[in-house]
Scaffold this motif. Structure first.
Motif, PDB file in Angstrom:
ATOM      1  N   TYR A 183     -16.218  25.329 -23.485  1.00  0.00           N
ATOM      2  CA  TYR A 183     -16.118  24.298 -24.520  1.00  0.00           C
ATOM      3  C   TYR A 183     -16.525  24.920 -25.842  1.00  0.00           C
ATOM      4  O   TYR A 183     -17.287  25.898 -25.865  1.00  0.00           O
ATOM      5  CB  TYR A 183     -17.029  23.103 -24.199  1.00  0.00           C
ATOM      6  CG  TYR A 183     -16.445  22.147 -23.185  1.00  0.00           C
ATOM      7  CD1 TYR A 183     -15.922  20.920 -23.579  1.00  0.00           C
ATOM      8  CD2 TYR A 183     -16.410  22.468 -21.835  1.00  0.00           C
ATOM      9  CE1 TYR A 183     -15.380  20.035 -22.652  1.00  0.00           C
ATOM     10  CE2 TYR A 183     -15.868  21.594 -20.901  1.00  0.00           C
ATOM     11  CZ  TYR A 183     -15.357  20.383 -21.320  1.00  0.00           C
ATOM     12  OH  TYR A 183     -14.811  19.520 -20.398  1.00  0.00           O
TER      13      TYR A 183
ATOM     14  N   THR B 277     -19.801  25.099 -18.972  1.00  0.00           N
ATOM     15  CA  THR B 277     -20.369  23.964 -18.237  1.00  0.00           C
ATOM     16  C   THR B 277     -21.210  24.419 -17.055  1.00  0.00           C
ATOM     17  O   THR B 277     -21.785  23.588 -16.355  1.00  0.00           O
ATOM     18  CB  THR B 277     -19.258  23.035 -17.721  1.00  0.00           C
ATOM     19  OG1 THR B 277     -18.369  23.783 -16.880  1.00  0.00           O
ATOM     20  CG2 THR B 277     -18.478  22.426 -18.873  1.00  0.00           C
TER      21      THR B 277
ATOM     22  N   ILE C 162     -23.924  21.408 -21.626  1.00  0.00           N
ATOM     23  CA  ILE C 162     -23.234  22.683 -21.786  1.00  0.00           C
ATOM     24  C   ILE C 162     -24.271  23.777 -21.970  1.00  0.00           C
ATOM     25  O   ILE C 162     -25.433  23.499 -22.317  1.00  0.00           O
ATOM     26  CB  ILE C 162     -22.245  22.671 -22.973  1.00  0.00           C
ATOM     27  CG1 ILE C 162     -22.929  22.186 -24.248  1.00  0.00           C
ATOM     28  CG2 ILE C 162     -21.022  21.846 -22.641  1.00  0.00           C
ATOM     29  CD1 ILE C 162     -22.010  22.213 -25.472  1.00  0.00           C
TER      30      ILE C 162
ATOM     31  N   MET D 216     -18.904  15.672 -17.913  1.00  0.00           N
ATOM     32  CA  MET D 216     -19.672  16.726 -18.545  1.00  0.00           C
ATOM     33  C   MET D 216     -20.812  16.118 -19.353  1.00  0.00           C
ATOM     34  O   MET D 216     -20.572  15.391 -20.313  1.00  0.00           O
ATOM     35  CB  MET D 216     -18.771  17.560 -19.463  1.00  0.00           C
ATOM     36  CG  MET D 216     -19.478  18.738 -20.084  1.00  0.00           C
ATOM     37  SD  MET D 216     -18.513  19.514 -21.384  1.00  0.00           S
ATOM     38  CE  MET D 216     -18.401  18.201 -22.572  1.00  0.00           C
TER      39      MET D 216
ATOM     40  N   ARG E 172     -12.670  21.108 -25.368  1.00  0.00           N
ATOM     41  CA  ARG E 172     -12.469  21.885 -24.150  1.00  0.00           C
ATOM     42  C   ARG E 172     -11.357  22.910 -24.338  1.00  0.00           C
ATOM     43  O   ARG E 172     -10.308  22.615 -24.900  1.00  0.00           O
ATOM     44  CB  ARG E 172     -12.129  20.966 -22.983  1.00  0.00           C
ATOM     45  CG  ARG E 172     -12.017  21.690 -21.646  1.00  0.00           C
ATOM     46  CD  ARG E 172     -11.770  20.724 -20.513  1.00  0.00           C
ATOM     47  NE  ARG E 172     -10.456  20.090 -20.631  1.00  0.00           N
ATOM     48  CZ  ARG E 172     -10.001  19.159 -19.800  1.00  0.00           C
ATOM     49  NH1 ARG E 172     -10.776  18.725 -18.821  1.00  0.00           N
ATOM     50  NH2 ARG E 172      -8.813  18.638 -19.963  1.00  0.00           N
TER      51      ARG E 172
END
Length: 309
Positions: A222, A141, A4, A1, A175
């Motif tokens: 997240y 995400t 975001i 990741m 997360r």
């Protein structure tokens, strides 16, 4: 990741937020999921241990609140602490004595000890919810999830703001886990409070703030935690993606607000994938948007002049 995304409406408040580079951290009570941050406390402790847990929770909270109230008072620091400790002791003992008395009510089935256990566990739950007060800002995400566009971006008329973590200090991002249960056992609370057990503290934090029903899995969520309210963004803004129903004037307003930013922002727009129920995004022609607005209304006479027969 590496990135975001934050789905948003396009309105005055959110344009101001983009210009000021701020984020709003919500109290969990404002979320649309009634199970959010609402754990079930399951007692697997004796009444004696439950009373100690509850005493510690109430004492700590009341002491902090009292010290916060007295913070700016022009009195000796030691006096503030002593007053706050006395208030915390009195309040903690008063609550436990109240529960002991309530447990003797004949309406409770199973006897006094069973009633006391239930009442103590219920009060522990109330204190746990007060103990961990945090503001939450939610991200995904994905920038092309149709349901996210529908639910959080004004039915595809809004925008999706992309961020990365290249700030100093680097932000702490957590997360969300989907499925499982939302049960916190009182033995875990005991370990967190009295044994300073790191794993127990993490379990409580996760069940409180990072656990959702499996039906929400599409959000790929997240979270960042800060104080309630508007805060300066701990993230670096990278791009803005407009929904497939976003109007030209809305895009113009956002592009105009951000185009002279010191850290340049890229602009995209999402479109449907032909014949499918999916979305794709492409770069927005910024020059075309900027040249199209603002418009000036003109009548046919103003445009063409007087027309002769």
């Amino acid at each position: 990741m590496h990135k975001i995304y934050k789905y948003r409406r396009i309105d005055i408040r959110n344009i101001e937020s983009l210009c000021e580079d701020t984020l709003y951290f919500s109290p969990p009570s404002s979320f649309n999921d009634p199970f959010e941050c609402e754990p079930t406390i399951e007692s697997d402790s004796s009444n004696e241990d439950l009373e100690k847990i509850l005493y510690k929770l109430i004492y700590s909270r009341t002491y902090r609140e009292s010290m916060r109230i007295l913070k700016n008072a022009n009195i000796d620091e030691d006096y503030k602490k002593n007053v706050s400790k006395e208030k915390a002791r009195n309040f903690s003992n008063s609550k436990i004595n109240e529960l002991r008395y309530l447990a003797t009510d004949d309406e409770y089935e199973g006897g006094v000890e069973v009633a006391k256990n239930r009442l103590l566990a219920h009060e522990v739950r109330r204190e746990i919810l007060k103990w961990q007060r945090k503001g939450i800002c939610c991200f995904s995400t994905s920038h092309k999830e149709p349901l996210m566009w529908s639910h959080y971006a004004d039915s595809h008329r809004g925008m999706c703001v992309g961020y990365d973590f290249k700030r100093v200090p680097e932000p702490q991002v957590s997360r969300v886990e989907y499925g499982g249960d939302r049960i916190i056992r009182t033995s875990t609370i005991w370990k967190a409070i009295f044994e300073k057990d790191i794993d127990a503290k993490k379990t409580i934090n996760d069940k409180l703030f990072l656990r959702k029903a499996s039906q929400w899995k599409y959000e790929k969520e997240y979270r960042i935690f800060m104080e309630y309210g508007v805060q300066e963004s701990p993230l670096r803004m990278l791009d803005v993606t407009f929904g497939m129903r976003a109007s030209g004037t809305a895009m113009y307003a956002v592009v105009s607000a951000l185009r002279k930013r010191n850290n340049p922002v890229k602009f995209y727009v999402v479109n449907e994938v032909y014949g499918k129920f999916t979305l794709q995004r492409k770069r927005l022609d910024v020059d075309d948007i900027l040249s199209s607005y603002p418009r000036i209304a003109q009548s046919g006479y103003e445009i063409f002049g007087e027309v002769c027969d």
